[in-house]
Design an enzyme around this catalytic site. Sequence first.
Site, PDB file in Angstrom:
ATOM      1  N   ARG A  84       0.766  -1.253   0.146  1.00  0.00           N
ATOM      2  CA  ARG A  84      -0.079  -0.499  -0.123  1.00  0.00           C
ATOM      3  C   ARG A  84       0.693   1.099  -0.103  1.00  0.00           C
ATOM      4  O   ARG A  84       1.688   2.109   0.613  1.00  0.00           O
ATOM      5  CB  ARG A  84      -0.927   0.248   1.539  1.00  0.00           C
ATOM      6  CG  ARG A  84      -1.607   1.633   1.344  1.00  0.00           C
ATOM      7  CD  ARG A  84      -2.946   0.973   2.645  1.00  0.00           C
ATOM      8  NE  ARG A  84      -3.437   2.361   2.968  1.00  0.00           N
ATOM      9  CZ  ARG A  84      -4.871   2.920   3.371  1.00  0.00           C
ATOM     10  NH1 ARG A  84      -5.570   1.659   3.143  1.00  0.00           N
ATOM     11  NH2 ARG A  84      -4.747   4.193   3.794  1.00  0.00           N
ATOM     12  N   ARG A  93      -4.182   6.652  -3.296  1.00  0.00           N
ATOM     13  CA  ARG A  93      -3.531   5.459  -2.846  1.00  0.00           C
ATOM     14  C   ARG A  93      -3.854   4.248  -3.082  1.00  0.00           C
ATOM     15  O   ARG A  93      -4.661   4.458  -4.521  1.00  0.00           O
ATOM     16  CB  ARG A  93      -4.406   5.218  -1.561  1.00  0.00           C
ATOM     17  CG  ARG A  93      -6.214   4.858  -0.949  1.00  0.00           C
ATOM     18  CD  ARG A  93      -6.836   5.649  -1.271  1.00  0.00           C
ATOM     19  NE  ARG A  93      -6.516   7.028  -0.118  1.00  0.00           N
ATOM     20  CZ  ARG A  93      -7.320   7.392   1.091  1.00  0.00           C
ATOM     21  NH1 ARG A  93      -7.467   5.831   1.625  1.00  0.00           N
ATOM     22  NH2 ARG A  93      -6.633   8.007   1.673  1.00  0.00           N
ATOM     23  N   ASP A  96      -7.001   0.658  -0.464  1.00  0.00           N
ATOM     24  CA  ASP A  96      -7.958   0.999   0.554  1.00  0.00           C
ATOM     25  C   ASP A  96      -8.789  -0.352   1.090  1.00  0.00           C
ATOM     26  O   ASP A  96      -9.392  -0.697   0.558  1.00  0.00           O
ATOM     27  CB  ASP A  96      -8.447   2.376   0.901  1.00  0.00           C
ATOM     28  CG  ASP A  96      -8.398   2.683   1.661  1.00  0.00           C
ATOM     29  OD1 ASP A  96      -7.785   3.282   2.954  1.00  0.00           O
ATOM     30  OD2 ASP A  96      -9.859   3.190   2.260  1.00  0.00           O
ATOM     31  N   ASP A  98     -11.796  -1.103   4.213  1.00  0.00           N
ATOM     32  CA  ASP A  98     -12.645  -0.569   5.170  1.00  0.00           C
ATOM     33  C   ASP A  98     -13.178  -1.325   5.554  1.00  0.00           C
ATOM     34  O   ASP A  98     -14.268  -2.210   4.333  1.00  0.00           O
ATOM     35  CB  ASP A  98     -12.813   0.628   4.856  1.00  0.00           C
ATOM     36  CG  ASP A  98     -12.367   2.068   5.409  1.00  0.00           C
ATOM     37  OD1 ASP A  98     -11.205   1.655   5.227  1.00  0.00           O
ATOM     38  OD2 ASP A  98     -12.606   3.178   4.660  1.00  0.00           O
TER      39      ASP A  98
HETATM   40  O1  GSY Z   1     -12.571   6.257   2.584  1.00  0.00           O
HETATM   41  C1  GSY Z   1     -11.396   5.818   1.285  1.00  0.00           C
HETATM   42  C2  GSY Z   1     -10.025   6.759   0.273  1.00  0.00           C
HETATM   43  N1  GSY Z   1     -11.192   8.090  -0.377  1.00  0.00           N
HETATM   44  C3  GSY Z   1     -12.157   7.741  -1.121  1.00  0.00           C
HETATM   45  C4  GSY Z   1     -12.129   6.685  -2.118  1.00  0.00           C
HETATM   46  O2  GSY Z   1     -12.100   5.252  -2.062  1.00  0.00           O
HETATM   47  N2  GSY Z   1     -13.246   6.921  -3.109  1.00  0.00           N
HETATM   48  C5  GSY Z   1     -13.687   7.941  -3.900  1.00  0.00           C
HETATM   49  N3  GSY Z   1     -14.776   8.614  -5.065  1.00  0.00           N
HETATM   50  N4  GSY Z   1     -13.355   9.569  -3.079  1.00  0.00           N
HETATM   51  C6  GSY Z   1     -12.384   9.445  -2.160  1.00  0.00           C
HETATM   52  N5  GSY Z   1     -11.905   9.884  -0.863  1.00  0.00           N
HETATM   53  C7  GSY Z   1     -10.955   8.880  -0.308  1.00  0.00           C
HETATM   54  S1  GSY Z   1     -10.170   9.387   1.264  1.00  0.00           S
END
Ligand code: GSY
Length: 175
Positions: A84, A93, A96, A98
């Site tokens: 990562r 990133r 990710d 979650d």
């Molecule tokens: O919260 C996960 C990371 N993340 C994302 C994501 O996975 N998708 C979108 N569209 N926007 C995001 N902003 C973040 S921080």
Amino acid sequence: MAVRAYLALGSNMGEREQQLVRALKALQAAPGITVTALSKVYETEPVGYVEQGAFLNMVAAIETELPPLALLETVLAVEQELGRVRTVRWGPRTIDIDILLYGEERIDLPHLQIPHPEMTRRAFVLVPLADVWHGGPLPFWGQTIEACIRLAEDAKGVQTWGTLDWETGFDLSAN
Ligand code: GSY
């Protein structure tokens, strides 16, 4: 006894789709986790820090024998295994993962909050979750996913991108 949990996956750096596939394979191979259903893959406009590339987001439903903290350790280990990379907080990133929901349990620790506190405000989570959700209101919020999506500000930025071919080991067939 196995518990049903939901994991959100996202990537917006490098080979985005390959990173989703590699993460799913690593999760499936992890002791105590069985991936039972996959959402479609969505291309989504970044939320929060907007000066970054579009994400690919999806949700996996799993059955797990692992208690919540062990599941978190496994998820973090998979992120590490995939190397990562995150250059900026809230920024791009490679992968990710979650934990959105773990059965109907609530966990409130500094490093782990379940249900994921942001999940009902984010269409990039809710739209894929709806693909694998059994229906009915979300626990804790008591609202349907569809009702939450109607209120989510990023809903217009979520587009279907493709599907994973479960039968051929998660080969991706993009549109
Ligand atoms: O919260 C996960 C990371 N993340 C994302 C994501 O996975 N998708 C979108 N569209 N926007 C995001 N902003 C973040 S921080």
